[in-house]
Scaffold this motif. Structure first.
Motif, PDB file in Angstrom:
ATOM      1  N   HIS A  39       0.815  -1.212   0.000  1.00 33.44           N
ATOM      2  CA  HIS A  39       0.000   0.000   0.000  1.00 33.44           C
ATOM      3  C   HIS A  39       0.853   1.267   0.000  1.00 33.44           C
ATOM      4  CE1 HIS A  39      -3.066  -2.981   1.315  1.00 33.44           C
ATOM      5  NE2 HIS A  39      -3.797  -2.268   0.492  1.00 33.44           N
ATOM      6  N   ASP A  40       2.026   1.200   0.626  1.00 33.04           N
ATOM      7  CA  ASP A  40       2.929   2.355   0.572  1.00 33.04           C
ATOM      8  C   ASP A  40       3.375   2.622  -0.856  1.00 33.04           C
ATOM      9  OD1 ASP A  40       2.804   2.879   3.266  1.00 33.04           O
ATOM     10  OD2 ASP A  40       4.558   1.656   3.759  1.00 33.04           O
ATOM     11  N   LEU A  41       3.689   1.557  -1.578  1.00 30.59           N
ATOM     12  CA  LEU A  41       4.095   1.721  -2.972  1.00 30.59           C
ATOM     13  C   LEU A  41       2.934   2.219  -3.829  1.00 30.59           C
ATOM     14  CD1 LEU A  41       6.436  -1.337  -3.667  1.00 30.59           C
ATOM     15  CD2 LEU A  41       7.036   1.073  -3.798  1.00 30.59           C
ATOM     16  N   LEU A  42       1.740   1.715  -3.576  1.00 31.21           N
ATOM     17  CA  LEU A  42       0.577   2.165  -4.345  1.00 31.21           C
ATOM     18  C   LEU A  42       0.329   3.659  -4.124  1.00 31.21           C
ATOM     19  CD1 LEU A  42      -1.899  -0.828  -3.892  1.00 31.21           C
ATOM     20  CD2 LEU A  42      -0.794  -0.086  -6.015  1.00 31.21           C
ATOM     21  N   ARG A  43       0.534   4.140  -2.889  1.00 35.62           N
ATOM     22  CA  ARG A  43       0.369   5.571  -2.636  1.00 35.62           C
ATOM     23  C   ARG A  43       1.418   6.377  -3.396  1.00 35.62           C
ATOM     24  NH1 ARG A  43      -0.241   3.402   2.550  1.00 35.62           N
ATOM     25  NH2 ARG A  43      -2.440   3.363   3.173  1.00 35.62           N
TER      26      ARG A  43
END
Length: 289
Positions: free
Chosen positions: A151-155
């Motif tokens: 999710h950090d990468l998606l953000r």
């Protein structure tokens, strides 16, 4: 009251989707047929169309979905999709909560297109589309993986995507960080979005912002060349237009939903702001359909 337009959250797509998702356009409506019918968004929606036949309806605008094009809609917009099964491209949906977990509250509004009061539909060049294809495929791959930090990468990818959209639309040079005045005007817009149906007086918003009504008007003139009252009234008119166009609710029902004391008061207000009565606006949209 007649049945209202349904409000969908991202969980409508499935139990594992709450704040972010990406889908390819081919057979999108086969998998999620509710998208074909009018519904109100509770999330941000970005559609990148490479090639398609059909339309995307957002509020009172019918957008031809031929590519390459990017279409962007905000929460509370009323929309439906009419795309053929051979459409190519991506749909990205996300909530403000998802983005702000890393980038803090209000940061979405640093993007110039977020301050626009209409939906965004912009063509992009074939050269730009190569960049969009590559970035969206990376986002899709990350969305489908099961690794830690997903999710950090998606953000981070979403942040890049929104910057690309901002540049595609406005082509602006490097901007200075927003000052306290800009933060106040952004907060004012958010307050209007949350309270327009119950609070039509600028003094309410000035109190919430801990400033005077005169200073609020000064900010509105500086940023939008209009008054705070005009911005509030425009938001009410926008919602009224959505309901008149997309629902079978009576004028009296719409007046009640928008916080007016009577249908006659609403009719007077609407005609003064638009130059046309609610019923005549509705008839004009029916004839064009």
């Amino acid at each position: 009251m007649r049945e209202a337009i349904p409000v969908y959250s991202l969980s409508t797509f499935g139990p594992d989707t709450n704040d972010f998702r990406i889908d390819v356009l081919p057979y999108l409506l086969l998998h999620y047929p509710f998208l074909e019918h009018l519904h109100r968004l509770s999330y941000y929606m970005l559609i990148y169309v490479w090639d398609a036949a059909g339309w995307v309806t957002i509020d009172n605008e019918k957008i031809h979905a031929e590519g390459p094009k990017v279409i962007f809609a905000k929460p509370n917009s009323i929309c439906c999709l009419d795309l053929n099964n051979r459409a190519t491209g991506f749909m990205v949906c996300f909530t403000e909560h998802f983005f702000s977990l890393r980038y803090n509250n209000n940061v979405l509004h640093r993007f110039a297109f977020m301050t626009q009061h209409v939906s965004i539909a912009t063509r992009i060049s074939h050269e730009q589309s190569g960049k969009w294809d590559h970035l969206l495929m990376q986002i899709q791959n990350e969305f489908e993986n099961i690794f830690e930090g997903k999710h950090d990468l998606l953000r981070s990818y979403l942040n890049i995507l929104l910057h690309e959209l901002d540049r595609s639309i406005f082509k602006l040079p490097v901007k200075e960080e927003k000052n306290i005045k800009h933060i106040k005007i952004i907060r004012f817009e958010q307050l209007v979005e949350d309270n327009y149906a119950h609070h039509r007086h600028p003094s309410f918003y000035a109190d919430q912002l801990h400033i005077t009504t005169n200073y609020l008007n000064k900010l509105c003139h500086e940023f939008y060349h209009t008054t705070s009252g005009s911005i509030i009234r425009s938001r009410i008119v926008k919602e009224a237009g959505r309901l008149l166009h997309h629902t079978a609710q009576s004028v009296a029902e719409i007046a009640y939903e928008l916080g007016f004391e009577s249908a006659s008061y609403f009719i007077t207000f609407y005609k003064k702001e638009t130059g046309i009565t609610p019923e005549n606006f509705r008839k004009s949209k029916t004839l064009k359909s």
